[in-house]
Motif scaffolding. Structure first.
Motif, mmCIF file in Angstrom:
data_model
loop_
_atom_site.group_PDB
_atom_site.id
_atom_site.type_symbol
_atom_site.label_atom_id
_atom_site.label_comp_id
_atom_site.label_asym_id
_atom_site.label_seq_id
_atom_site.Cartn_x
_atom_site.Cartn_y
_atom_site.Cartn_z
ATOM 1 N N GLY A 1 -0.088 9.393 37.592
ATOM 2 C CA GLY A 1 -0.178 10.021 36.281
ATOM 3 C C GLY A 1 -1.585 9.966 35.712
ATOM 4 O O GLY A 1 -2.053 10.921 35.083
ATOM 5 N N GLU A 2 -2.270 8.847 35.947
ATOM 6 C CA GLU A 2 -3.638 8.711 35.456
ATOM 7 C C GLU A 2 -4.570 9.687 36.149
ATOM 8 O O GLU A 2 -5.471 10.254 35.523
ATOM 9 C CB GLU A 2 -4.124 7.279 35.677
ATOM 10 C CG GLU A 2 -3.373 6.248 34.842
ATOM 11 C CD GLU A 2 -3.738 4.824 35.246
ATOM 12 O OE1 GLU A 2 -4.280 4.653 36.361
ATOM 13 O OE2 GLU A 2 -3.486 3.894 34.458
ATOM 14 N N GLN A 3 -4.356 9.906 37.451
ATOM 15 C CA GLN A 3 -5.192 10.843 38.185
ATOM 16 C C GLN A 3 -4.992 12.268 37.697
ATOM 17 O O GLN A 3 -5.951 13.028 37.551
ATOM 18 C CB GLN A 3 -4.904 10.748 39.680
ATOM 19 C CG GLN A 3 -5.371 9.444 40.312
ATOM 20 C CD GLN A 3 -5.012 9.388 41.775
ATOM 21 O OE1 GLN A 3 -3.876 9.611 42.182
ATOM 22 N NE2 GLN A 3 -5.990 9.084 42.598
ATOM 23 N N VAL A 4 -3.736 12.648 37.461
ATOM 24 C CA VAL A 4 -3.462 13.995 36.948
ATOM 25 C C VAL A 4 -4.108 14.176 35.583
ATOM 26 O O VAL A 4 -4.756 15.198 35.311
ATOM 27 C CB VAL A 4 -1.945 14.245 36.879
ATOM 28 C CG1 VAL A 4 -1.651 15.572 36.176
ATOM 29 C CG2 VAL A 4 -1.332 14.238 38.278
ATOM 30 N N ARG A 5 -3.952 13.173 34.709
ATOM 31 C CA ARG A 5 -4.555 13.270 33.380
ATOM 32 C C ARG A 5 -6.072 13.294 33.449
ATOM 33 O O ARG A 5 -6.720 13.976 32.646
ATOM 34 C CB ARG A 5 -4.076 12.110 32.505
ATOM 35 C CG ARG A 5 -2.618 12.228 32.056
ATOM 36 C CD ARG A 5 -2.289 11.224 30.961
ATOM 37 N NE ARG A 5 -2.385 9.862 31.449
ATOM 38 C CZ ARG A 5 -1.385 9.193 32.021
ATOM 39 N NH1 ARG A 5 -0.211 9.785 32.175
ATOM 40 N NH2 ARG A 5 -1.533 7.959 32.418
ATOM 41 N N ALA A 6 -6.646 12.569 34.411
ATOM 42 C CA ALA A 6 -8.099 12.567 34.556
ATOM 43 C C ALA A 6 -8.601 13.954 34.946
ATOM 44 O O ALA A 6 -9.634 14.420 34.448
ATOM 45 C CB ALA A 6 -8.516 11.539 35.604
ATOM 46 N N GLY A 7 -7.867 14.634 35.839
ATOM 47 C CA GLY A 7 -8.261 15.982 36.232
ATOM 48 C C GLY A 7 -8.184 16.951 35.062
ATOM 49 O O GLY A 7 -9.107 17.751 34.840
ATOM 50 N N LEU A 8 -7.100 16.879 34.291
ATOM 51 C CA LEU A 8 -6.967 17.754 33.132
ATOM 52 C C LEU A 8 -8.017 17.418 32.071
ATOM 53 O O LEU A 8 -8.554 18.315 31.407
ATOM 54 C CB LEU A 8 -5.561 17.634 32.550
ATOM 55 C CG LEU A 8 -4.422 18.113 33.459
ATOM 56 C CD1 LEU A 8 -3.073 17.831 32.800
ATOM 57 C CD2 LEU A 8 -4.569 19.588 33.785
ATOM 58 N N GLY A 9 -8.306 16.130 31.920
ATOM 59 C CA GLY A 9 -9.333 15.726 30.964
ATOM 60 C C GLY A 9 -10.710 16.216 31.365
ATOM 61 O O GLY A 9 -11.521 16.606 30.509
ATOM 62 N N TYR A 10 -10.982 16.206 32.656
ATOM 63 C CA TYR A 10 -12.274 16.711 33.149
ATOM 64 C C TYR A 10 -12.432 18.180 32.782
ATOM 65 O O TYR A 10 -13.504 18.615 32.330
ATOM 66 C CB TYR A 10 -12.348 16.524 34.661
ATOM 67 C CG TYR A 10 -13.645 17.007 35.270
ATOM 68 C CD1 TYR A 10 -14.767 16.197 35.278
ATOM 69 C CD2 TYR A 10 -13.735 18.266 35.834
ATOM 70 C CE1 TYR A 10 -15.964 16.629 35.826
ATOM 71 C CE2 TYR A 10 -14.915 18.720 36.390
ATOM 72 C CZ TYR A 10 -16.029 17.897 36.385
ATOM 73 O OH TYR A 10 -17.206 18.352 36.929
ATOM 74 N N ILE A 11 -11.369 18.951 32.971
ATOM 75 C CA ILE A 11 -11.420 20.377 32.629
ATOM 76 C C ILE A 11 -11.584 20.544 31.121
ATOM 77 O O ILE A 11 -12.380 21.375 30.653
ATOM 78 C CB ILE A 11 -10.146 21.086 33.114
ATOM 79 C CG1 ILE A 11 -10.092 21.072 34.650
ATOM 80 C CG2 ILE A 11 -10.081 22.518 32.587
ATOM 81 C CD1 ILE A 11 -8.786 21.545 35.223
ATOM 82 N N ARG A 12 -10.853 19.764 30.354
ATOM 83 C CA ARG A 12 -10.888 19.884 28.896
ATOM 84 C C ARG A 12 -12.281 19.592 28.339
ATOM 85 O O ARG A 12 -12.708 20.224 27.360
ATOM 86 C CB ARG A 12 -9.860 18.926 28.282
ATOM 87 C CG ARG A 12 -9.702 19.102 26.780
ATOM 88 C CD ARG A 12 -8.511 18.314 26.234
ATOM 89 N NE ARG A 12 -8.609 16.885 26.529
ATOM 90 C CZ ARG A 12 -7.871 16.245 27.418
ATOM 91 N NH1 ARG A 12 -6.980 16.908 28.132
ATOM 92 N NH2 ARG A 12 -8.007 14.944 27.624
#
Length: 433
Positions: free
Chosen positions: A205-216
């Motif tokens: 879950g942290e990895q998925v959120r990190a990817g979305l956060g990078y895009i954001r």
């Protein structure tokens, strides 16, 4: 960079195998889609059941792909990619068994799993290729080669699928698909070690959120992906009504419908060759004109009085399609740091598979309330609007922002890129979606 430069990535045995796997993945997807469509419709006689199959092969895998990419980017790709292809082979083997013991729920469930595996394989292949080629300045050439493999598979897959099904039957086609994926698994397993960029530690879950956060937190990348997703909606709107447009609006039969679809495929192949030839051109220029070509192609089909003119417009749109998808992928790769390549590319693939659902609904509603020409008109106008808005939002931010995120990567080519065109446009080229 001459023709010799284009062939440079092919001098790397590992990349040759990656390119081959990419082509077989696309070809196998089309063969499977055609076979499963025939199977479901023959056994159910229901258009709704066929639509459910397409949801299973497109929309649902898009929801799963960010999770599978985040989970599978951590192990070495030399073992992960063969495992994925072996999983696809097993899925098609199971689907071949269901041809004799049909279950709609079983077919849709297995097709969903296979769709997620296919998207994950494409994402990881792109990420590995970037890690392999970018340090040597060969990424654009490598992307051009992968694009030829992609468009070739998209153009040949439906035709091969139809011929195999007509000659051998649905079950044999699915078994042949399974064998092709097993062969690719073996080829990749025996390849030289593939480059592997270790992602940062963390739970799934942290990895998925990190990817979305990078895009954001990357405005240019975020706007690029949002613009593409919006364009996919318009781009996909015509797909459900093409057969109605051909048979009722233009008054042609099955052969004319096939010629129209074939014209788009021929344009895609032409576009992939154009990108390979113009790989020194700046990405904003390529994206702007290829996006405009897709919109113009749809507008031309909206106004076409005859099949010949519709086919000519289809070639134009297909050529833009063949340039733009690889241009968008290249742009995303340039804007993304190495450790985030897989997750950002996974988001790109997911949007290209999920957004068409809205497009299908939009196209159907317009055709019902108006007519098929109206659907092409709205789709073309929508793409053109996204070209204009994206040009205004993205133009001058690309090179400077990339320089801040990846120190030392801004060069003279970036400055020329900004001077050539003050804006960049994005739409969605993946017509499969």
């Amino acid at each position: 960079m001459g023709s010799r430069g284009l062939r440079d990535p092919l001098k790397r045995p590992a990349f040759r195998r990656l390119a081959l796997s990419y082509a077989v993945n696309e070809l196998g997807d089309w063969l499977g889609i055609v076979a499963l469509s025939v199977l479901v419709f023959e056994r159910t006689g229901s258009a709704l059941a066929t639509a459910l199959l397409f949801i299973g092969t497109g929309f649902l895998p898009a929801l799963l792909t960010p999770l599978t990419v985040a989970r599978l980017e951590r192990p070495p790709p030399r073992f992960v990619l063969p495992t994925i292809y072996a999983g696809e082979a097993a899925a098609f083997g199971a689907l071949a068994l269901l041809a004799d013991h049909f279950s709609l729920a079983g077919v849709v469930a297995i097709a969903t799993i296979d769709g997620a595996l296919a998207l994950t394989a494409r994402t990881l292949t792109r990420a590995v290729s970037a890690a392999m080629l970018e340090p040597h300045g060969e990424l654009r050439a490598g992307n051009a080669i992968l694009n030829v493999a992609f468009t070739g598979g998209a153009a040949l897959g439906p035709a091969i699928g139809g011929a195999v099904i007509a000659g051998l039957g649905v079950q044999s086609a699915l078994l042949l698909d399974a064998v092709s994926f097993y062969a690719i698994a073996v080829i990749l397993l025996t390849a030289r070690p593939l480059p592997h960029i270790e992602p940062e530690p963390g739970r799934l879950g942290e990895q998925v959120r990190a990817g979305l956060g990078y895009i954001r937190h990357n405005p240019t990348l975020r706007r690029l992906l949002v613009a593409q997703s919006a364009a996919i909606v318009f781009f996909s709107a015509v797909i459900p009504i093409e057969v109605i447009y051909a048979k009722e609006t233009l008054g042609v039969g099955d052969t004319g419908y096939g010629l129209m679809l074939g014209s788009w495929g021929a344009g895609m192949v032409l576009g992939s060759i154009v990108f390979a030839t113009l790989r020194r051109a700046s990405l904003p220029v390529l994206l702007f004109f290829s996006s405009a070509a897709i919109g113009a192609g749809y507008l031309g089909m909206a106004a076409a009085p005859t099949l010949a003119i519709a086919c000519a417009a289809s070639v134009l749109g297909g050529a833009g399609n063949g340039v733009q998808w690889v241009g968008v992928v290249s742009a995303v790769q340039e804007l993304t740091e190495p450790s985030m390549q897989a997750r950002v590319l996974g988001t790109l693939e997911s949007s290209a598979s999920a957004a068409p659902g809205l497009g299908y609904v939009l196209g159907g509603l317009i055709a019902s309330a108006w007519n098929p020409r109206g659907t092409f008109l709205v789709a073309g106008a929508g793409v053109m609007a996204i070209v204009v808005v994206s040009a205004a939002l993205l133009g001058r931010n690309w090179a400077p922002e990339r320089g801040k995120e990846r120190p030392g990567t801004v060069d003279a080519a970036d400055e020329i890129m900004v001077e050539l065109i003050p804006a960049e446009a994005v739409s969605s080229p993946d017509r499969r979606s």
